[in-house]
Design an enzyme around this catalytic site. Sequence first.
Site, mmCIF file in Angstrom:
data_model
loop_
_atom_site.group_PDB
_atom_site.id
_atom_site.type_symbol
_atom_site.label_atom_id
_atom_site.label_comp_id
_atom_site.label_asym_id
_atom_site.label_seq_id
_atom_site.Cartn_x
_atom_site.Cartn_y
_atom_site.Cartn_z
ATOM 1 N N SER A 330 0.798 -1.233 0.000
ATOM 2 C CA SER A 330 0.000 0.000 0.000
ATOM 3 C C SER A 330 0.829 1.281 0.000
ATOM 4 O O SER A 330 0.271 2.376 -0.119
ATOM 5 C CB SER A 330 -0.938 0.011 1.208
ATOM 6 O OG SER A 330 -1.912 -1.008 1.079
ATOM 7 N N HIS A 374 -14.597 -0.076 5.166
ATOM 8 C CA HIS A 374 -14.333 1.255 5.698
ATOM 9 C C HIS A 374 -15.526 2.189 5.576
ATOM 10 O O HIS A 374 -15.511 3.300 6.110
ATOM 11 C CB HIS A 374 -13.145 1.891 4.956
ATOM 12 C CG HIS A 374 -11.815 1.297 5.300
ATOM 13 N ND1 HIS A 374 -11.206 0.329 4.528
ATOM 14 C CD2 HIS A 374 -10.977 1.530 6.343
ATOM 15 C CE1 HIS A 374 -10.042 -0.004 5.056
ATOM 16 N NE2 HIS A 374 -9.874 0.708 6.159
#
Length: 624
Positions: A330, A374
């Site tokens: 990431s 999320h």
Amino acid sequence: MALSAPERQAREQRFRLLAGVALAGFGLVTLGLLRLQVAEHERYAELSKENRVRLEVLRAPRGAIYDRNGELLADSAPSFTILFSPFPAESAQRAAVTRTSVWLSRVSKLTGVDSNDVRRLVSQANHSGHSSPLLRDAPFAVLAGVEESRAELPGIEVQVEPLRRYPNGALAAHLLGYAGEINDTELDSLTDQGYQSGDLLGRSGVEKSYEEILRGHDGAEYVVVNAMGKRVSALAGEPPRPPVPGHDLVLTLDLKVQRALEAAMRNVARGAAVVVDPRDGGILALVSRPAFDPNEFSHGLSYERWNELNSAAANPLLDRAIQGMYPPGSTFKIVSMMAGMRAGVVNPGTRLQPCTGHYQFGSRAFGCWKHEGHGSLNLVEALAKSCDVYFYQVGLALGLPRLEEAAREFGLGERTGVDLPEERRGLVPGESWYDRRFGAGRWSKGLVLNIAIGQGELLVTPIQLALLCAESANGGHAVRPHIVRAVRGVQDFHQPKPLQAGFAAPPRAWEALHQAMEDVVDDGTATLARIPGISIAGKTGTAQNPHGKDHALFVCYAPANQPTLAMSFVVENSGHGGVICAPIASEVLRRVLGSDSTHVTPLMARHAARDTLAADTTGVESGD
């Protein structure tokens, strides 16, 4: 009694014959002397000189290496070498002694060198006419034994030579590298460049990259030797040519930062970390694990130890900072974010399809590291939380060509040009790469989803990640990582320009990235990196590893408002970047910047106020 006429005639004939023979003899002697003294004077004078005169090499010490503050990192120290010197040609009988089993056995026993090696080295010296070292850096006990027996060991001498020394042992071992004695194969190809048997040659790191500057030039001296081959005096009329030491190097490395990085990485079995100055690309520290002590090469390695260093699975000689290639995980979302904003497919406030824990593309569901999802995030929040689903959508909107272009503008997929040897270039796959691998058009467009979050075929080196972080900190200004700051005695030394142009984007995009990276540490996936009173901007990463546990990654710069440090960390087979690498980065920054940092901003003050209440990491989102 008077001789008769015939007798007198015969006597005169014998006298004339004898006189003629004598005159012929004198004539031949005279001609021989003329040939020796006049016609072939030079040839025989040279032969005579060679018989009693020997050329001895005066080794040039390599240049020393210092850190940016003048702290010594490598130099040359005197050491004792036990060597065999060949005899003059007229001492053939004495030379024969060195071929006896008694002489060979005694020398082998005193020096600890195998008798077959002693025989080979003696033969080599007799063939070449130059001395052969039997044992370098001889220990005191061996030296004392040899000195006691030298009178009974014709041909054996002791010589003082410079020995490469690294006073800090394994500290910065991969960056400094090491130097080793030139071998026969190398000597064949490098003789024209002035190398001689016994010279040192840089093998890795700075020692190899700056070999020509560090090596210096050996001197020479003609010495008169006796029938035993031992030195009697310097040859009159032939002044010695003194050795010219190599140039000293001043590195960009800061020993304080290096020690902090070494300490923080002390428990890492395999991995690497790099710290650069984002203002100019100077490398402040570099660590690769496992490490080695370059002094071992100076003192001589056994065959078993060499195999252990060179062939072990962990490969301690591999500089993982510039040669290790890893999926960026990431941390690559920095590239995707900037590419998306520059292309206009997202802006800091853009909200895409909410994250439910996965993203459906065709028949395949691409998961997020946070399985429960999320929810709805804007771009800044998505980077802070490292939401995979958000960046899948950014990748699809961008397409592979624009992602590849952005990655390359950040310096990925190509060597950074750092002045260290054997740097790897990593891999940024584009459409042409996939066409070559799978056939034209025979690959799924879904590959771009993995690329957008730093997985798939992407590969980067830790130093490329440090460069990515440095350019993120300085607003896309290209810098070239380098380790040598100055060469003493060379006024016009300078490092070359960056290999890439940098990443161009509007100021608003950089402001959004900086805010998002601060949020990563403030309340995102890297809260374990927080330090009261110091603002830090970072990005975590967790790279999938098909051969075992995931690799942990983290990049960060600090102080966030005025960056002087840009860092990258990779810890192999360890887990999540936010859990493994973020605390390591925090330890480095605490040691380097300390709690008395003067770079205090309102955000830092909020951090300090909050963190003084409690260092609570419960519920920390550190799954990336």
